[in-house]
Design a protein around this motif. Structure first.
Motif, mmCIF file in Angstrom:
data_model
loop_
_atom_site.group_PDB
_atom_site.id
_atom_site.type_symbol
_atom_site.label_atom_id
_atom_site.label_comp_id
_atom_site.label_asym_id
_atom_site.label_seq_id
_atom_site.Cartn_x
_atom_site.Cartn_y
_atom_site.Cartn_z
ATOM 1 N N TRP A 1 75.670 -2.624 7.388
ATOM 2 C CA TRP A 1 75.281 -3.979 6.993
ATOM 3 C C TRP A 1 76.512 -4.857 6.761
ATOM 4 N N VAL A 2 76.372 -6.109 7.101
ATOM 5 C CA VAL A 2 77.395 -7.118 6.826
ATOM 6 C C VAL A 2 76.728 -8.266 6.085
ATOM 7 N N SER B 1 75.121 -11.696 4.974
ATOM 8 C CA SER B 1 74.393 -12.851 5.489
ATOM 9 C C SER B 1 74.364 -13.891 4.382
ATOM 10 N N MET C 1 84.040 -12.419 7.731
ATOM 11 C CA MET C 1 82.763 -12.016 8.313
ATOM 12 C C MET C 1 82.929 -11.592 9.766
ATOM 13 N N HIS D 1 82.084 -7.809 11.130
ATOM 14 C CA HIS D 1 81.193 -7.533 12.261
ATOM 15 C C HIS D 1 81.863 -6.578 13.248
ATOM 16 N N GLU E 1 73.278 -4.920 10.801
ATOM 17 C CA GLU E 1 72.288 -5.795 10.179
ATOM 18 C C GLU E 1 72.964 -6.621 9.096
ATOM 19 N N SER E 2 72.292 -7.672 8.668
ATOM 20 C CA SER E 2 72.909 -8.559 7.676
ATOM 21 C C SER E 2 71.947 -8.832 6.533
ATOM 22 N N SER F 1 72.107 -10.315 2.024
ATOM 23 C CA SER F 1 72.919 -10.938 0.979
ATOM 24 C C SER F 1 73.164 -9.950 -0.149
#
Length: 439
Positions: A245-246, A248, A299, A303, A325-326, A328
């Motif tokens: 995950w990154v 969002s 960011m 990625h 996927e992103s 918060s």
């Protein structure tokens, strides 16, 4: 009539006294837990109702005294598990008034204390939390050693949850906090065994670290990357597979992503801190206006690293999604440090719970994370880092080899080899791995 009136008065008085007694003893202390971190300790008092408390400190010796009104207990505090460097013991003392439970925390030194109550949050009920902090007493010692011209790539490894926050709990009762710490330590070992790289752990034991504090630890260590290690979970046992995950700046667009965002806020409640960065329009506006360039760069790097880590994970385990996927997540929100969150598998799935508890599978996951991170930094080494000076090879020192022999073999200077490896003398040991800089 007089007798009846007297009887009624006596009855009402008895009811009043009984009610007063039950009010005063309505709460009960069910347990005490101590979670020790390197520079702090958390003491948690488990109660069956919200506590009515007050406290004060004493010196000679140092003590923190906590009074719980209308509370009783049958807990044997002499058998309390305690590995804290700040807390000698927790004991019961003579109460100041009837119905009050007086608890004394004997301390080894003067520390900052912060007390607050928490409402029930599964799996825990009402709690009184005592945070003891010794970090302010440590002074930074300046050394006269000159800074090295070439530095290591620093990777902060964050094992999710910890202490009061168990994370997700598998079908057989395995805690996420335990599994991810084991995997994180394996990633740490592989990072530290790589020339030109160094790992920093946000937690090294079973204690909770505030989500924003994790990013602060990475920043203080001047980390080039933060990798947060977790084990996924969902409301049903069917979902499987690892994911990366990154950040969002908007809400997650998948059901599982929204579940994980909710779980992160739940972790803050369990951990006892309310400083989570909220996903509000103002926060997004501030981040995008004041930190736009830094955030965009972080960011983009996140990625790229997520892609490399996910590609390697796919070789050792099933993937839940084949692209990053992103969502918060607070732990990813540092604008100046690229950050990724690795979900190593679904602990809520019976098969993956068993895998995640196996040493060999944990090692394979750690290898995949390490390879993905290494691949990125080998292709994109930070300026003035040892990795930026690396050639396309490494050298293992053999018996009879000296710096001059190795320098002659690769047609580079002795000084450049020493600089690339941070050597302060010409002494080598057999089996030592040397980074050979470009000629």
């Amino acid at each position: 009539m007089i007798k009846i009136a007297s009887f009624l008065q006596f009855f009402l008085l008895s009811v009043t006294l009984c009610s007063s007694f039950f009010v005063h003893s309505a709460n009960k202390l069910d347990g005490v837990r101590i979670w020790a971190a390197p520079e702090s300790t958390r003491v948690v008092f488990d109660l069956n109702k919200a506590p009515d408390f007050s406290y004060f400190t004493l010196t000679g010796p140092y003590r923190l005294v906590v009074d719980l009104k209308g509370t009783s207990t049958s807990v044997n505090l002499s058998k309390l598990a305690n590995n804290s460097k700040l807390v000698k013991r927790v004991r019961i003392s003579k109460p100041p008034s009837k119905g009050t439970l007086r608890l004394v925390i004997d301390l080894t030194k003067p520390v900052k204390s912060n007390l607050f109550s928490l409402p029930p949050t599964a799996p825990y009920g009402n709690r009184l939390v005592v945070d003891l902090d010794d970090s302010g007493s440590k002074k930074v010692v300046q050394t006269s050693q000159p800074k090295a011209k070439l530095r290591d790539v620093v990777v902060a490894i964050d094992a999710g949850h910890g202490g009061d926050d168990p994370g997700s709990i598998g079908p057989s009762g395995i805690y996420e906090k335990k599994v991810v710490l084991e995997i994180a330590k394996k990633v740490e070992a592989k990072i530290n065994a790589t020339p030109g790289m160094r790992a920093v752990m946000t937690r090294t034991g079973d204690y909770f670290v505030n989500l924003n504090k994790r990013s602060e630890i990475a920043r203080t260590s001047k980390a080039d990357l933060l990798v947060s290690i977790h084990a996924d979970a969902f409301t049903s046992p069917q979902p499987r597979g690892a994911s990366v995950w990154v950040l969002s700046m908007r809400r997650a667009n998948s059901e599982i992503g929204r579940w994980l965002e909710h779980k992160e806020k739940h972790s803050e409640l369990l951990g006892g801190a309310g400083e989570i960065i909220q996903n509000t329009d103002n926060e997004q506006y501030l981040a995008m206006t004041l930190l736009d360039m830094s955030m965009d760069r972080s960011m983009a790097i996140s990625h790229n690293i997520a892609d490399d880590v996910l590609s390697n994970l796919g070789r050792v385990t099933k993937l839940h999604k084949h692209k990053p996927e992103s969502a918060s997540f607070a732990v990813l929100k540092s604008p100046d440090i690229p950050s990724i969150l690795v979900e190593t598998g679904f602990i809520s799935n019976h098969k993956e719970e068993r895998l995640l508890s196996q040493r060999e599978h944990q090692n394979n996951i750690a290898k995949a994370v390490h390879k993905g991170v290494l691949k990125y930094f080998e292709a994109n080494p930070p300026v003035n880092s040892l990795m930026a000076s690396k050639g396309s090879f490494k050298h293992n020192v053999r018996k009879g080899e000296s710096l001059s022999v190795i320098a002659h073999k690769y047609q580079v200077s002795i000084a450049s080899i020493k600089r690339a490896n941070g050597l302060k003398s010409n002494t080598l040991r057999i089996g030592q791995k040397l980074v050979i800089p470009r000629a």
